[in-house]
Design a protein around this motif. Structure first.
Motif, short mmCIF file in Angstrom:
data_model
loop_
_atom_site.label_atom_id
_atom_site.label_comp_id
_atom_site.label_asym_id
_atom_site.label_seq_id
_atom_site.Cartn_x
_atom_site.Cartn_y
_atom_site.Cartn_z
N GLY A 373 0.86 -1.18 0.00
CA GLY A 373 0.00 0.00 0.00
C GLY A 373 0.89 1.23 0.00
O GLY A 373 2.07 1.15 -0.35
N ARG A 383 2.78 7.04 -5.34
CA ARG A 383 1.78 5.96 -5.23
C ARG A 383 1.62 5.17 -6.53
O ARG A 383 1.74 3.93 -6.51
CB ARG A 383 0.44 6.53 -4.75
CG ARG A 383 0.49 7.04 -3.32
CD ARG A 383 -0.79 7.74 -2.90
NE ARG A 383 -0.65 8.30 -1.56
CZ ARG A 383 -1.57 9.05 -0.96
NH1 ARG A 383 -2.70 9.32 -1.59
NH2 ARG A 383 -1.34 9.53 0.25
N ALA A 387 2.81 1.08 -7.39
CA ALA A 387 1.95 0.05 -7.98
C ALA A 387 2.57 -0.52 -9.24
O ALA A 387 2.56 -1.74 -9.46
CB ALA A 387 0.57 0.65 -8.28
N ILE A 399 -3.26 -4.71 -3.59
CA ILE A 399 -3.10 -3.34 -3.11
C ILE A 399 -4.00 -3.16 -1.89
O ILE A 399 -5.20 -3.46 -1.93
CB ILE A 399 -3.48 -2.30 -4.18
CG1 ILE A 399 -2.71 -2.53 -5.48
CG2 ILE A 399 -3.28 -0.87 -3.66
CD1 ILE A 399 -1.26 -2.17 -5.45
N ILE A 413 -5.62 3.86 -2.31
CA ILE A 413 -5.59 2.70 -3.22
C ILE A 413 -5.91 3.16 -4.64
O ILE A 413 -5.25 2.74 -5.61
CB ILE A 413 -6.58 1.62 -2.74
CG1 ILE A 413 -6.05 0.97 -1.45
CG2 ILE A 413 -6.81 0.56 -3.82
CD1 ILE A 413 -7.06 0.07 -0.74
N MET A 416 -2.96 4.65 -6.31
CA MET A 416 -2.01 3.63 -6.76
C MET A 416 -2.49 2.97 -8.05
O MET A 416 -1.74 2.83 -9.02
CB MET A 416 -1.79 2.58 -5.67
CG MET A 416 -1.15 3.14 -4.39
SD MET A 416 -0.80 1.87 -3.16
CE MET A 416 0.67 1.09 -3.86
N SER A 430 -7.67 -5.31 -5.16
CA SER A 430 -7.52 -4.37 -4.04
C SER A 430 -8.40 -4.82 -2.89
O SER A 430 -9.59 -5.14 -3.09
CB SER A 430 -7.86 -2.94 -4.47
OG SER A 430 -9.20 -2.84 -4.86
#
Length: 483
Positions: A373, A383, A387, A399, A413, A416, A430
């Motif tokens: 995360g 971010r 990812a 994630i 999230i 990302m 996620s």
């Protein structure tokens, strides 16, 4: 100590009252002020200490150092106006606590990644060599065996000098210390004398504070600019900013490298999840670490130990016994052949390094599932990059939440996920709840697979809306593995 003595070497703009007053304590937090204390009104990033001058006096402050004198002064209190409280607080704190760094061999470690590992390994090495030592790090502060919880990578100047003075009193000869970019920029280490400095590497981080990469780089460089000619500076020649750090450095400059000519060189002979065999400066040694970046960290440790007067054979003998720092590429094995790796990686570069290390050992013999995360209220620009890095080197990515702080976890999230295209998204799920994300990864893994759980490492909490809730990645993994 007399206030006038504490002001030696400080550029004073104006004084009101008696500067020959006795001071029995120094503080930048008005809540900790007691009778006879000196209050330094710092203009912080969140709060301006000038707002609390009256409160400090009410609690017994005998003197105040400030940038802006109050409109009304109190009789019997000494007021000292300076151009910058930030520039003088370290010098005042150092003087009040008897210049403890002059009585120690203090080594500072700075860079984006590797600071905790290098500082901790040096602390452990020198203690194993029979020396009394102290450690100031992100994970924990130590005065020999005494544990002092760490709230910041580098404490404020008052706490820092207080800790160093306690280390002197405990008989410590060496202290190894992480120097964060915030601490350097905010002059938290001002007034300290360093025996040496180590540069690890430089990648994107803390741009929420520094605003630009150049500001971030220059904060790190300022540490090396401040070293004197009696000190040493060890820099990573494999990092493109390695030689930039020491351009104006007066200290004795040494380099370390895995790729090019350097004063300290190493290469990997063999590696597996239990460790590696290395050629370290022409000597063969087995170590309980994995990953090229850890070879780089060990080179920095070796170089610093040499510069502090230790013999190569003695260094390597102890190095072979050193273990990984808590939450730094830390493996946990399940009974059915799954390996979980817990690591503090919270930047794109750190994720890349850890995943590279895992693939070096796996060599195509298993799948990699990454759980990661990003922290809330911090550099948002990294971010999507994190990812992307996770997806690039993983077979599956989950994630999840890190420390959301005052942001909504799903918003982080989404930031990302915004860095991924449709093809990359096929690898990703996620799950907002971090515990559930780790459990899901453990259920997905098969014998021979590796689960990387990144971002929190040693931390045993999750910070949500200003409250720290107990949460430990290690505990969740062991629960899933039935350990």
């Amino acid at each position: 100590m007399r206030l006038i003595k504490l002001l030696e070497g400080i550029k004073v703009v104006k004084t009101i009252g008696n500067t020959d007053v006795e001071v029995c304590g120094v503080n930048i937090d008005s809540r900790h002020i007691d009778t006879g204390h000196l209050f330094i009104a710092m203009k912080g990033t969140q709060v301006d200490g000038h707002r609390f001058i009256a409160k400090a006096i009410e609690q017994g402050a005998a003197a105040v150092i400030c940038e802006d004198l109050p409109e009304e002064t109190v009789e019997g209190v000494a007021y000292v106006q300076v151009a910058s409280c930030e520039n003088c607080v370290g010098k005042v704190a150092t003087a009040f606590y008897g210049n403890p760094s002059l009585k120690l061999k203090l080594v500072g470690v700075t860079g984006t990644n590797g600071k905790t590992t290098i500082a901790t390994l040096l602390y452990n090495m020198f203690r194993k060599m029979g020396h009394k030592a102290g450690l100031l790090s992100t994970v924990c502060n130590y005065i020999e065996d005494e544990v002092i919880p760490a709230s910041h990578t580098t404490p404020d100047p008052i706490e820092l000098n207080q800790l160093l003075a306690r280390m002197v009193d405990a008989g410590c000869e060496y202290v190894f210390m992480e120097c964060s970019s915030h601490a350097i920029a905010q002059k938290r280490i001002g007034g300290l004398k360093f025996a040496g400095g180590i540069f690890t590497n430089l990648t994107r981080d803390h741009l929420d504070y520094h605003k630009t990469f150049e500001n971030y780089r220059d904060a790190k460089k300022a540490f090396f600019d401040s070293l004197d000619k009696e000190a040493f500076a060890i820099t990573n020649a494999d990092d493109k900013n390695g030689m930039v750090m020491v351009q104006n450095c007066k200290a004795k400059v040494k380099t370390y490298s895995m790729r090019s000519q350097a004063d300290f060189k190493a290469k990997i002979i063999e590696y597996h999840f239990a460790g590696m065999y290395l050629d370290m400066c022409g000597h063969e040694v087995g170590v309980q670490f994995i990953g090229k970046f850890n070879v780089s960290n060990l080179l920095a440790v070796y170089g610093a130990a040499v510069m502090l007067g230790k013999q190569p054979d003695d260094i390597l003998l102890v190095m072979s016994t050193l273990k990984s720092v808590n939450g730094r590429l830390e493996p946990i094995q399940s009974a059915d052949g799954i390996t979980a790796i817990i690591d503090y990686a919270h930047t794109p570069d750190a994720l890349e390094n850890v995943l590279n290390a895992i693939h070096e050992v796996l060599d195509g013999r298993g799948h990699v599932i990454t759980v990661c995360g990003a922290g809330g209220n911090r550099d948002k620009g990294k971010r999507p990059l994190m990812a992307q890095e996770a997806v690039k080197q993983s077979d599956k990515v989950i994630i999840t939440s890190d420390n959301p702080r005052f942001e909504e976890p799903q918003d982080i999230i989404n930031d990302m996920l915004a860095g991924l295209d449709d093809k990359q998204m096929k690898k990703v799920v996620s799950i907002t709840d971090r515990r559930e994300a780790i459990r899901t990864a453990c259920m997905m893994a098969q014998k021979g697979d590796v689960i990387l759980i990144a971002g929190k490492g040693h931390e045993d909490y999750q910070e949500i809306k200003g409250v720290k809730h107990h949460f430990d990645d290690h505990e969740v993994v062991r629960e899933c593995f039935g350990n």
